[in-house]
Design a protein around this motif. Sequence first.
Motif, short mmCIF file in Angstrom:
data_model
loop_
_atom_site.label_atom_id
_atom_site.label_comp_id
_atom_site.label_asym_id
_atom_site.label_seq_id
_atom_site.Cartn_x
_atom_site.Cartn_y
_atom_site.Cartn_z
N SER A 15 7.57 9.42 46.88
CA SER A 15 7.87 9.32 47.94
C SER A 15 8.89 9.55 48.50
O SER A 15 9.59 10.72 47.87
N GLY A 164 9.14 -3.46 48.15
CA GLY A 164 7.29 -4.15 48.72
C GLY A 164 7.52 -5.48 48.39
O GLY A 164 8.32 -6.50 49.03
N LYS A 174 5.82 2.34 41.41
CA LYS A 174 5.34 2.42 42.78
C LYS A 174 4.92 1.86 43.50
O LYS A 174 3.78 0.78 43.15
N THR A 175 5.73 1.03 44.47
CA THR A 175 5.28 0.28 45.30
C THR A 175 5.57 0.77 46.96
O THR A 175 5.89 1.74 47.63
N THR A 176 4.35 -0.29 47.98
CA THR A 176 3.99 -0.46 49.33
C THR A 176 5.33 -0.23 49.27
O THR A 176 5.34 -2.27 48.89
N THR A 510 5.82 3.79 51.17
CA THR A 510 6.09 3.37 50.11
C THR A 510 7.16 3.91 49.56
O THR A 510 7.95 4.42 50.47
#
Length: 516
Positions: A15, A164, A174-176, A510
């Motif tokens: 990201s 997120g 990993k996060t949105t 992200t």
Amino acid sequence: MPGGGDAAACDTNASLASARIWRLTDEEYVNVVQAVFGVTMPAEISEAQVNTGDYTNLSEGTNVSNPLALNYQKAAHEAAQQAVTSHLSTFLSCGATAPSDACVEQFISNRVARAFGRPLTDEEVQGLLAVYKTSDVDGPSVGIRLVIEAALQSGSFLYRTELGAPKDGGPTAKTTLTPYEVASALSFSLLDSVPDDALWTAAENGSLMTPSVLAAQVDRVLAMPAAQANLSHQAGYWLAVEKIVNTEKDATLFPEYTDDLKSQLYTSAQMFVQDLFAHGTVKDLLSSRRMYMNQSLATLYGIPGVTGTAFMPVDVQLPERAGGILTQPAVMAATDQRPNRSDPIHRGLFIYRSLVCGASIGTPPANATSVDAALPADATERQRSDFRTSTTSPGCFACHGLFDAFGLATERYDPIGRYVPTIDSTATISSRLGPALAGPVTGLPDVIARLQQGRIVSDCAVANLAQMTLGRQVQDDKSCAVKDVKDKFAASGSFTDFYRALLTSPGFITRDVQAQ
């Protein structure tokens, strides 16, 4: 090659930033309070502001100490008092005299949510309603004031999140970002404030996560005069314009360098950067002949044909003013940090860091001043540089060998930016900077010609501007998202296209999670 295209494999999964929380700057605090509660606050909120000319709004190192907490408490009280005095009937349009619980909850769910940058939970709404009710005997004015005070001292206001969707223990992979976090990230990047109504609505209905909608919102906000002004102001940190404010000169040697002249130079350089970002390209950064002059500045710097006190754009035909940002008087004065003589060290560092993005340079050794003082008093800057860059001076050579030559090439511009054609400005740029840059140069035009080869400057511009937009360093970033932005900017050269590419990148929505 420093700043050049990196052919090494990039990380397709990376990201543009890590998951984080990010404390508001005082400027952002003031902007948000104005936007949400209609209150104008003084510029200093948390602590006294010192303009060093360096950009400092990075996401790391944002702890709140006890003194800062007390200052936030004082500011919250002042803001809340002003807000209810001026806008209580607006806040409680459903009944300001004797508002129902539902009316107060509406205020909390609308105004406080906008200050927090997200909808409040039922528990949060009821908690703030309870704060309101502690003042039942004092009336709604006091109750709403207490709610605003509590909101402005909450971590949900003072920090914006990029984590997120809420999850017990926080994100572990990993996060949105949530739509509200994307809206806030976009708005703070461009406006230093909370999302406006249109951006908030796009977050509220979830459409902001659709690439075409995000792109349309980016374009809309980018076109705002406030966004253009904010981005060109940020660029002033990159291009040393902000340093002119604190740059002093010896009044005996440079009596012309008054506070009024500094102010005029600052305005002139700001207008150049604003014009560059609105209408120019990265090529114009080092080739534009445009200067913004009034009569007094033009007279001092030998620019013909300018009359009056108002600043006007002049496409100067003098060859010594054909180098864009590097031939702006303000930048030459600001990057010359010595009060009484020319300063190839700091001018060289400016070019090395801002336009070349060379390897990291550490702090000077403790004896640097004494070493310089030991040289003959009448030694020229070239002789001093020859000493620093000699391999027989290993304590100096390792660093000065990288950037002194850039500064020597500017020697024909005196400490306040006037052109002196008789001074020798030849130099030899270190071979350690790669073949595109290295070798003898006869002066600043030669340096500029070297810088305009390939992608050295455009890639370095991305590294500097993205750092301010994202709040973290990206110079050595290996993510494909950053590489893609560099590729697009190198092809287009448009600063607007740079921001569009960065803020619509899949890596912008992200966040990576650091391993604990």
